[in-house]
Design a protein around this motif. Structure first.
Motif, PDB file in Angstrom:
ATOM      1  N   GLU A   1       1.257  -0.600 -10.924  1.00  0.00           N
ATOM      2  CA  GLU A   1       0.474  -0.082 -12.073  1.00  0.00           C
ATOM      3  C   GLU A   1       1.227   0.285 -13.112  1.00  0.00           C
ATOM      4  OE1 GLU A   1      -0.836   3.658 -10.027  1.00  0.00           O
ATOM      5  OE2 GLU A   1      -2.727   2.742  -9.034  1.00  0.00           O
ATOM      6  N   ALA A   2       2.794   0.489 -13.006  1.00  0.00           N
ATOM      7  CA  ALA A   2       3.418   0.702 -14.164  1.00  0.00           C
ATOM      8  C   ALA A   2       3.404  -0.767 -14.807  1.00  0.00           C
ATOM      9  CB  ALA A   2       4.766   1.246 -13.799  1.00  0.00           C
ATOM     10  N   TRP A   3       3.777  -1.706 -13.994  1.00  0.00           N
ATOM     11  CA  TRP A   3       3.973  -3.131 -14.550  1.00  0.00           C
ATOM     12  C   TRP A   3       2.689  -3.655 -15.277  1.00  0.00           C
ATOM     13  CZ3 TRP A   3       1.635  -7.941 -13.128  1.00  0.00           C
ATOM     14  CH2 TRP A   3       2.056  -8.953 -13.822  1.00  0.00           C
ATOM     15  N   LEU A   4       1.515  -3.408 -14.839  1.00  0.00           N
ATOM     16  CA  LEU A   4       0.148  -3.905 -15.423  1.00  0.00           C
ATOM     17  C   LEU A   4      -0.134  -3.084 -16.549  1.00  0.00           C
ATOM     18  CD1 LEU A   4      -2.217  -3.976 -11.937  1.00  0.00           C
ATOM     19  CD2 LEU A   4      -1.260  -5.834 -13.655  1.00  0.00           C
ATOM     20  N   ALA A   5       0.409  -1.935 -16.601  1.00  0.00           N
ATOM     21  CA  ALA A   5       0.141  -1.078 -17.962  1.00  0.00           C
ATOM     22  C   ALA A   5       1.221  -1.165 -18.919  1.00  0.00           C
ATOM     23  CB  ALA A   5       0.494   0.487 -17.564  1.00  0.00           C
TER      24      ALA A   5
ATOM     25  N   MET B   1      -8.520 -10.011  -0.843  1.00  0.00           N
ATOM     26  CA  MET B   1      -8.001  -8.630  -0.923  1.00  0.00           C
ATOM     27  C   MET B   1      -6.839  -8.253   0.169  1.00  0.00           C
ATOM     28  SD  MET B   1      -8.475  -6.938  -3.544  1.00  0.00           S
ATOM     29  CE  MET B   1      -7.911  -5.255  -2.906  1.00  0.00           C
ATOM     30  N   LEU B   2      -6.580  -9.256   0.873  1.00  0.00           N
ATOM     31  CA  LEU B   2      -5.181  -9.101   1.968  1.00  0.00           C
ATOM     32  C   LEU B   2      -4.158  -8.561   1.138  1.00  0.00           C
ATOM     33  CD1 LEU B   2      -5.987 -12.047   4.341  1.00  0.00           C
ATOM     34  CD2 LEU B   2      -5.948  -9.824   4.823  1.00  0.00           C
TER      35      LEU B   2
ATOM     36  N   ARG C   1       0.766  -1.300  -0.001  1.00  0.00           N
ATOM     37  CA  ARG C   1      -0.088  -0.026  -0.059  1.00  0.00           C
ATOM     38  C   ARG C   1       0.706   1.131   0.142  1.00  0.00           C
ATOM     39  NH1 ARG C   1      -3.759  -2.342   4.833  1.00  0.00           N
ATOM     40  NH2 ARG C   1      -1.613  -2.799   5.502  1.00  0.00           N
ATOM     41  N   ASP C   2       2.149   1.152   0.260  1.00  0.00           N
ATOM     42  CA  ASP C   2       3.195   2.437  -0.053  1.00  0.00           C
ATOM     43  C   ASP C   2       2.843   2.946  -1.393  1.00  0.00           C
ATOM     44  OD1 ASP C   2       5.719   3.324   1.304  1.00  0.00           O
ATOM     45  OD2 ASP C   2       5.858   3.005  -1.017  1.00  0.00           O
TER      46      ASP C   2
ATOM     47  N   ALA D   1      -2.400  -7.794  -3.787  1.00  0.00           N
ATOM     48  CA  ALA D   1      -3.960  -7.674  -3.972  1.00  0.00           C
ATOM     49  C   ALA D   1      -4.196  -7.185  -5.291  1.00  0.00           C
ATOM     50  CB  ALA D   1      -4.276  -7.089  -2.525  1.00  0.00           C
ATOM     51  N   LEU D   2      -3.363  -6.109  -5.453  1.00  0.00           N
ATOM     52  CA  LEU D   2      -3.635  -5.307  -6.807  1.00  0.00           C
ATOM     53  C   LEU D   2      -3.532  -6.202  -8.085  1.00  0.00           C
ATOM     54  CD1 LEU D   2      -1.523  -2.012  -6.014  1.00  0.00           C
ATOM     55  CD2 LEU D   2      -4.122  -2.292  -5.774  1.00  0.00           C
ATOM     56  N   VAL D   3      -2.453  -7.246  -8.010  1.00  0.00           N
ATOM     57  CA  VAL D   3      -2.435  -8.269  -9.113  1.00  0.00           C
ATOM     58  C   VAL D   3      -3.941  -9.046  -9.092  1.00  0.00           C
ATOM     59  CG1 VAL D   3      -1.017  -9.887 -10.110  1.00  0.00           C
ATOM     60  CG2 VAL D   3      -0.171  -7.765  -9.152  1.00  0.00           C
ATOM     61  N   ARG D   4      -3.966  -9.619  -7.930  1.00  0.00           N
ATOM     62  CA  ARG D   4      -5.199 -10.508  -7.769  1.00  0.00           C
ATOM     63  C   ARG D   4      -6.444  -9.903  -8.420  1.00  0.00           C
ATOM     64  NH1 ARG D   4      -4.388 -10.715  -2.231  1.00  0.00           N
ATOM     65  NH2 ARG D   4      -2.062 -11.382  -1.711  1.00  0.00           N
TER      66      ARG D   4
END
Length: 262
Positions: free
Chosen positions: A132-136, A185-186, A123-124, A164-167
């Motif tokens: 987000e950069a990796w997903l984009a 979502m942990l 969450r940092d 959790a963001l990737v999940r």
């Protein structure tokens, strides 16, 4: 009792007929035809968990399922659950000593972001930016589309990853294909360690004395719970590193063998 019969030569052996090893005795007791593996990971493409009869038997005796302590945390995990409630209930309360599949497939993405390996909370802001950069990234997008296309033939999919963001991102992609996708979502992984404990490991660190806190206990139990979910999926698709290459993993490989589905 079966072991005494199958491995009687351990006690009553002759020099011209050396006794079998303990592992061989164990395999005989389980009536396993396959030889013990050198590694817990599948040896080659196409190997199934039933090719690891002895390893499956050992894992099933070692891991009996969610303990009462873990089951007591079910309400806490429920608040972080994004999926079908009945499958979460099955995972906690219907799998102990009674292994049976819950999901048709599981997708395990072990991305290994640097912030995860360094023990920084996902969450940092900097960590969120990295994900987000990796997903984009166009290459990531193309590979994720290919991965999702590979699992969309299944009806129920469990999504596992260290963030959790990737999940959530991948589960949304799977759901867009009309497939049910469950995940927690942990955020991140926790390793409870003593204040002056030596060595290093990935994840967030807490003092053992803090384990009365349900949130900390839930994060501590989560790696095992995620493994337990993989073990109750009929087939597991594993992709590792930021390149999402297919590669064996002891974590998912042992879960695959434990399940023994296919």
């Amino acid at each position: 009792p079966g072991g005494k019969v199958a491995c009687s030569r351990v006690k009553n052996f002759h020099f011209d007929r050396p006794p079998p090893s303990l592992i061989k005795c164990y395999f005989q007791t389980l009536e396993c035809n396959k030889k013990p593996r050198d590694s817990i990971n599948p040896a080659k493409q196409g190997d199934g968990p039933n090719d690891s009869c002895g390893e499956k038997g050992a894992l099933r005796q070692l891991f009996l399922g969610p303990s009462k302590g873990l089951q007591a945390l079910a309400p806490h995990f429920s608040s972080h659950w994004a999926g079908a409630d009945n499958r979460l209930h099955q995972l906690f309360f219907e799998t102990r000593n009674a292994a049976k599949p819950i999901w048709d497939a599981a997708l395990h993405l072990r991305v290994q972001f640097k912030f995860v390996e360094s023990g920084i909370d996902e969450r940092d802001p900097a960590a969120v930016k990295d994900v987000e950069a990796w997903l984009a990234n166009p290459e990531t997008k193309a590979k994720l589309i290919k991965i999702v296309n590979n699992v969309k033939r299944h009806k129920k999919v469990y999504v596992a990853s260290e963030t959790a963001l990737v999940r959530r991102h991948v589960a949304d992609m799977i759901r867009a294909q009309g497939v049910e996708a469950d995940y927690f979502m942990l955020s991140g992984t926790t390793h409870p360690v003593g204040k002056n404990a030596g060595g290093s490991s990935s994840g967030r660190h807490y003092n053992v004395k803090d384990l009365h806190n349900d949130e900390i206990k839930a994060h501590s139990f989560f790696p095992y719970l995620e493994w337990w979910a993989l073990a109750h999926s009929k087939v597991i698709y594993v992709h590792r590193h930021q390149t999402l290459s297919t590669a064996p993993s002891t974590y998912s490989g042992s879960a695959h063998i434990y399940g023994g589905w296919r």
